[in-house]
Design an enzyme around this catalytic site. Structure first.
Site, PDB file in Angstrom:
ATOM      1  N   GLN A 128       0.831  -1.202   0.000  1.00 16.17           N
ATOM      2  CA  GLN A 128       0.000   0.000   0.000  1.00 16.17           C
ATOM      3  C   GLN A 128       0.869   1.258   0.000  1.00 16.17           C
ATOM      4  OE1 GLN A 128      -2.179   1.321   3.659  1.00 16.17           O
ATOM      5  NE2 GLN A 128      -3.969   0.863   2.418  1.00 16.17           N
ATOM      6  N   GLY A 129       0.812   2.008  -1.088  1.00 17.36           N
ATOM      7  CA  GLY A 129       1.606   3.233  -1.194  1.00 17.36           C
ATOM      8  C   GLY A 129       0.720   4.454  -1.006  1.00 17.36           C
ATOM      9  N   GLU A 246     -14.726  -3.343   6.120  1.00 20.41           N
ATOM     10  CA  GLU A 246     -14.382  -3.624   7.508  1.00 20.41           C
ATOM     11  C   GLU A 246     -15.671  -3.975   8.223  1.00 20.41           C
ATOM     12  OE1 GLU A 246     -13.361  -4.376  10.575  1.00 20.41           O
ATOM     13  OE2 GLU A 246     -13.295  -2.330  11.338  1.00 20.41           O
TER      14      GLU A 246
HETATM   15  C1  LIG Z   1       4.148  -0.353  11.353  1.00 16.89           C
HETATM   16  C2  LIG Z   1       3.596   0.628  10.364  1.00 16.89           C
HETATM   17  C3  LIG Z   1       3.215   0.186   9.119  1.00 16.89           C
HETATM   18  C4  LIG Z   1       2.701   1.086   8.183  1.00 16.89           C
HETATM   19  N1  LIG Z   1       2.377   0.618   6.941  1.00 16.89           N
HETATM   20  C5  LIG Z   1       1.955   1.491   5.986  1.00 16.89           C
HETATM   21  C6  LIG Z   1       1.714   1.051   4.653  1.00 16.89           C
HETATM   22  O1  LIG Z   1       1.863  -0.131   4.334  1.00 16.89           O
HETATM   23  N2  LIG Z   1       1.316   1.946   3.734  1.00 16.89           N
HETATM   24  C7  LIG Z   1       1.121   3.268   4.054  1.00 16.89           C
HETATM   25  O2  LIG Z   1       0.725   4.013   3.183  1.00 16.89           O
HETATM   26  N3  LIG Z   1       1.354   3.729   5.307  1.00 16.89           N
HETATM   27  C8  LIG Z   1       1.781   2.878   6.281  1.00 16.89           C
HETATM   28  N4  LIG Z   1       2.040   3.323   7.556  1.00 16.89           N
HETATM   29  C9  LIG Z   1       1.942   4.758   7.813  1.00 16.89           C
HETATM   30  C10 LIG Z   1       0.875   5.186   8.781  1.00 16.89           C
HETATM   31  O3  LIG Z   1      -0.380   5.173   8.180  1.00 16.89           O
HETATM   32  C11 LIG Z   1       1.263   6.581   9.292  1.00 16.89           C
HETATM   33  O4  LIG Z   1       2.414   6.428  10.078  1.00 16.89           O
HETATM   34  C12 LIG Z   1       0.199   7.245  10.098  1.00 16.89           C
HETATM   35  O5  LIG Z   1      -0.921   7.561   9.318  1.00 16.89           O
HETATM   36  C13 LIG Z   1       0.712   8.520  10.794  1.00 16.89           C
HETATM   37  O6  LIG Z   1       1.354   9.365   9.915  1.00 16.89           O
HETATM   38  P1  LIG Z   1       2.830   9.938  10.260  1.00 16.89           P
HETATM   39  O7  LIG Z   1       3.669   8.805  10.627  1.00 16.89           O
HETATM   40  O8  LIG Z   1       3.243  10.801   9.175  1.00 16.89           O
HETATM   41  O9  LIG Z   1       2.624  10.809  11.573  1.00 16.89           O
HETATM   42  P2  LIG Z   1       2.047  12.346  11.667  1.00 16.89           P
HETATM   43  O10 LIG Z   1       0.833  12.407  10.861  1.00 16.89           O
HETATM   44  O11 LIG Z   1       3.190  13.241  11.308  1.00 16.89           O
HETATM   45  O12 LIG Z   1       1.736  12.421  13.167  1.00 16.89           O
HETATM   46  C14 LIG Z   1       2.707  12.749  14.174  1.00 16.89           C
HETATM   47  C15 LIG Z   1       1.964  13.007  15.476  1.00 16.89           C
HETATM   48  O13 LIG Z   1       1.069  14.102  15.315  1.00 16.89           O
HETATM   49  C16 LIG Z   1      -0.246  13.750  15.648  1.00 16.89           C
HETATM   50  N5  LIG Z   1      -1.182  14.434  14.767  1.00 16.89           N
HETATM   51  C17 LIG Z   1      -1.139  14.593  13.416  1.00 16.89           C
HETATM   52  N6  LIG Z   1      -2.205  15.225  12.959  1.00 16.89           N
HETATM   53  C18 LIG Z   1      -2.995  15.483  14.033  1.00 16.89           C
HETATM   54  C19 LIG Z   1      -4.270  16.095  14.220  1.00 16.89           C
HETATM   55  N7  LIG Z   1      -4.977  16.573  13.189  1.00 16.89           N
HETATM   56  N8  LIG Z   1      -4.753  16.137  15.482  1.00 16.89           N
HETATM   57  C20 LIG Z   1      -4.060  15.645  16.523  1.00 16.89           C
HETATM   58  N9  LIG Z   1      -2.864  15.041  16.417  1.00 16.89           N
HETATM   59  C21 LIG Z   1      -2.334  14.974  15.174  1.00 16.89           C
HETATM   60  C22 LIG Z   1      -0.288  12.239  15.436  1.00 16.89           C
HETATM   61  O14 LIG Z   1      -1.326  11.643  16.219  1.00 16.89           O
HETATM   62  C23 LIG Z   1       1.093  11.820  15.884  1.00 16.89           C
HETATM   63  O15 LIG Z   1       1.102  11.682  17.291  1.00 16.89           O
HETATM   64  C24 LIG Z   1       2.552   2.448   8.514  1.00 16.89           C
HETATM   65  C25 LIG Z   1       2.931   2.890   9.776  1.00 16.89           C
HETATM   66  C26 LIG Z   1       3.456   1.997  10.698  1.00 16.89           C
HETATM   67  C27 LIG Z   1       3.862   2.511  12.047  1.00 16.89           C
END
Ligand SMILES: Cc1cc2nc3c(=O)[nH]c(=O)nc-3n(C[C@H](O)[C@H](O)[C@H](O)COP(=O)(O)OP(=O)(O)OC[C@H]3O[C@@H](n4cnc5c(N)ncnc54)[C@H](O)[C@@H]3O)c2cc1C
Lengths: 384, 324
Positions: A128-129, A246
């Site tokens: 998933q990208g 889901e």
């Molecule tokens: C093990 C793992 C597997 C994954 N696999 C995939 C995959 O296969 N494909 C894919 O596309 N993605 C994948 N992801 C990505 C995942 O969906 C993202 O990490 C997640 O959506 C959070 O985005 P970010 O890491 O950029 O954090 P950010 O969005 O930068 O968040 C950082 C912090 O800010 C907080 N924050 C951000 N926005 C808000 C808001 N509006 N209100 C309050 N708090 C906020 C968050 O809660 C978090 O604590 C994976 C992640 C993990 C950890």
């Protein structure tokens, strides 16, 4: 309210149990966690066994090659496979739970015929990208761009946290096809072959030391327009449709497994004397209530899906919020049971403690889930 | 498996909710608080209301049809108690439901039965001046007493809707033949159901206030810090609801223990968060917020404490008792 299973459901369970006890001993040995080609082979071999026995795509609609099973049958399937110690969905995850259902719901007849059977047979792996360096929680901020060139899109940009990218054949890719449109209306959904020229996969190490996910760089990758599912610029809606698949079953196996771990923690604590610590003992007792309730909440959501034909994604948010936290608490308690043994990274519970840390982040962080619950269920005003 | 309310159960819940909204609205709630403050050691319950509740079937929920009951069961009893908890309805409701077949006139509301847990320390009896008869439940035996037969000491109750007295006597009354384990289990379940209702009330009050109260030019419910409190309140409600409803279906004592534990957490946690969302208003006597919190504390101490519940569950973990 009825928590007993019907005769039909019980016979489904009995047939499944019989089959599992026959085939599980024939499985090859589990590959090492770092052996990705081995893991792919193992996961797909299991998927093939499911396919041959008629259990592949249990929850998919029959016209997509699935079995059209009821949500309750799906629950029983996940419960029993976990109890029997069968392999997890593993590398088949995105194909079976995200990309496949999206193609099934929104794809053309040709697209369904091309992509769905290989997923069910365990022949092709998807990743998933979606997430990008600047688009995590705020997915609609994604920038990877796709420019039309005849029958192709020329795709450039980068994706982040792409699980299973190293072993995937296909990537369900969200790209920006109209940079001028409002954010949600300029996105398209593409199936990108992972062997196309211009793709570079750079594995990322997780805090557990493993390489579960990767960074994927896209440099003028040519993806046929025929690989677009849904209309151009309608990718956001196409993606959200998948959520309706889901049915409250996302964590069935894991909840069963957590209960088993909890019982093992109690046994271990009895053995090593830590059970005499009332604080620890009661903490484990509380977790027993927690996981029992999460199991009942699962049955509640599944029954709602069975009655109404689908759980709204927000019901899943309530469950995920509580479950992801409970799982982390479980492994924190495990560390207390283990004492200094909790510093041995090779211990199964220690590895699981590390991986449990991703549960409040992946697939929508807890903060985002709380926003969803507050705004979409409780109707609180949108804000900053 | 069909773990959802049936049509009839949904209708029952709506019916009880409407009945309570009509007969026990906020004005009557406040009147009940005033009655307690005026009563001293005297009775506080509105006997007319009590008979109306009986007339609506509140106290015949678990009676067999042959004994004039409704022929309903624990599932329905839990739904009714949840609504009673949501309305903050005062009175020995658990006793009313569980002793309807044992105490003359209890089912019709003519007489009021009390139930008292003698394993607690101190032993507290709720609504002492209102009860015509009381059953004191020990660890493995129960005894019955007529009103006035028991020596008590006054206690100023933290909950202004629930007068309390401390029992001074040991077991000396007539033995009351009952399966004590079952009675305790049922009392814990019905108390848990009221806690669930209390948790729902606190959630609803918090959300309503968060939508309406403005600061910094916006409804406070648009601030994430407030929003997230409310979201967690809903999560507590839904988890407790699944646990309580399931326990009413299975009757499993370990499942009941877990349900009581989680319903207590939901009721006390939600009432506290509701108070926080209300700011200074939440700290006043005039706002109803404190009533929900105090009732939640009272019920959390009744029929199963956190310590008892967690020990029961821990024990079940090691003896192979599996709920799922
Ligand atoms: C093990 C793992 C597997 C994954 N696999 C995939 C995959 O296969 N494909 C894919 O596309 N993605 C994948 N992801 C990505 C995942 O969906 C993202 O990490 C997640 O959506 C959070 O985005 P970010 O890491 O950029 O954090 P950010 O969005 O930068 O968040 C950082 C912090 O800010 C907080 N924050 C951000 N926005 C808000 C808001 N509006 N209100 C309050 N708090 C906020 C968050 O809660 C978090 O604590 C994976 C992640 C993990 C950890």
């Amino acid at each position: 309210m009825d928590l007993t299973y019907t005769a039909e459901e019980e016979s489904f369970r009995a047939r499944l149990r019989a089959w599992l006890s026959e085939v599980l001993p024939k499985l090859p040995p589990k590959p090492a966690a770092a052996d990705w080609p081995g893991r792919r082979a193992y996961d797909t071999a299991w998927q093939r066994m499911l396919y041959d026995a008629g259990y592949a795509g249990l929850h998919w609609p029959a016209d997509a090659g699935g079995r059209g099973a009821t949500p309750t049958q799906h629950l029983i399937f996940l419960e029993e496979t976990e109890r029997a110690g069968a392999p997890y969905v593993g590398a088949n995850f995105v194909g079976l739970l995200h990309a496949g259902p999206t193609v099934a719901a929104e794809g053309t007849a040709e697209q369904r015929a091309r992509w769905l059977p290989p997923i069910l047979r365990g022949e092709e792996i998807w990743c998933q990208g979606f997430s990008e360096p600047a688009a995590g929680s705020d997915l609609a901020a994604l920038r990877t761009k796709a420019v039309r060139d005849g029958d192709f899109y020329v795709v450039s940009g980068s994706k982040l946290w792409t699980s299973h990218a190293e072993v995937a054949d296909w990537c369900e890719l969200l790209v920006r096809t109209n940079p001028g449109a409002p954010r949600h209306r300029g996105i398209s959904w593409l199936a990108m072959p992972m062997d196309a020229p211009g793709i570079t996969v750079r594995p990322l190490r997780t805090l557990a030391g493993s390489t579960e996910f990767a960074e994927v760089f896209l440099d003028e990758v040519r993806v046929p327009v025929a690989n677009r599912v849904g209309a151009e610029n309608d990718g956001w809606r196409v993606t959200m449709v998948t959520l309706s698949f889901e049915r409250g079953t996302a964590f069935v196996g894991e909840v069963v497994a957590c209960h088993r771990v909890l019982a093992a923690l109690a046994r271990t604590a009895r053995g090593n004397g830590r059970w005499d610590d009332a604080v620890l003992r009661r903490r484990l007792g509380r977790l027993a209530a927690e996981f029992a309730a999460l199991w009942r909440l699962t049955q509640w959501n599944v029954s709602a899906a069975q009655a109404g034909g689908g759980v709204p994604g927000v019901g899943g948010s309530v469950f995920k919020l509580r479950y992801s936290h409970a799982r982390q608490e479980l492994y924190d308690a495990a560390a207390e049971v283990l004492g200094a043994g909790a510093l041995d990274a090779d211990h199964e519970w220690v590895a699981d403690r590390l991986s449990s840390l991703s549960y409040t982040i992946a697939a929508g962080t807890s903060q985002i889930q709380r926003n969803i619950v507050a705004e979409r269920i409780l109707g609180l005003p949108k804000g900053r | 498996m069909d773990f959802q309310l049936s049509e009839d159960q949904r209708a029952l819940r709506t019916g009880v909710r409407e009945l309570l909204a009509g007969r026990f609205p906020t004005e009557r709630l406040r009147a009940a608080v005033a009655a307690y403050e005026a009563a001293g050691d005297g009775p506080v319950l509105d006997r007319g209301l009590w008979r109306e509740l009986a007339g609506a079937g509140f106290f015949s929920l678990l009676l067999p049809e042959a004994a004039g009951g409704t022929g309903l069961g624990p599932q329905e009893a839990v739904l009714v108690m949840e609504e009673a908890g949501r309305a903050l309805l005062p009175g020995p409701l658990v006793a009313g439901v569980l002793l309807a077949g044992a105490v003359d006139g209890a089912a019709t509301g003519e007489r009021i039965a009390g139930l008292c847990d003698a394993t607690a320390a101190p032993v507290l009896w709720d609504h002492p001046a209102d009860c015509d008869e009381v059953i004191v439940v020990g660890a493995d035996a129960a005894h019955r007493y007529a009103a006035g037969e028991l020596r008590t000491a006054a206690v100023r109750s933290v909950d202004p809707l629930t007068p309390l007295a401390r029992l001074l006597d040991g077991p000396s009354g007539a033995p009351y033949a009952v399966d004590v384990g079952r009675l305790r289990r049922d009392a814990a379940l019905l108390t848990a159901a009221q806690q669930l209702g209390g948790a729902v009330r606190a959630l609803e009050a918090a959300v309503a206030y968060a939508r309406q109260r403005e600061q910094f030019g916006a409804p406070i419910g648009s601030f994430q810090a407030v929003k997230h409190l409310c979201a967690e309140m809903l999560v507590r409600v839904e988890v407790a609801r699944s646990a309580v409803y399931a326990a009413s279906v299975t009757g499993d004592p370990v499942e009941v223990a877990g349900a009581k534990l989680l319903a207590d957490e939901a009721a006390t946690g939600n009432a506290r968060d509701c108070l926080q969302v209300h700011g200074g208003t939440g700290f006043t006597w005039e706002a109803d917020v404190h009533l929900a919190l105090k009732r939640a504390w009272l019920r959390a101490a009744a029929w199963q404490t956190v310590a008892d519940g967690t020990e029961t569950l821990a024990e079940a973990l090691t003896d192979g008792h599996i709920v799922l």
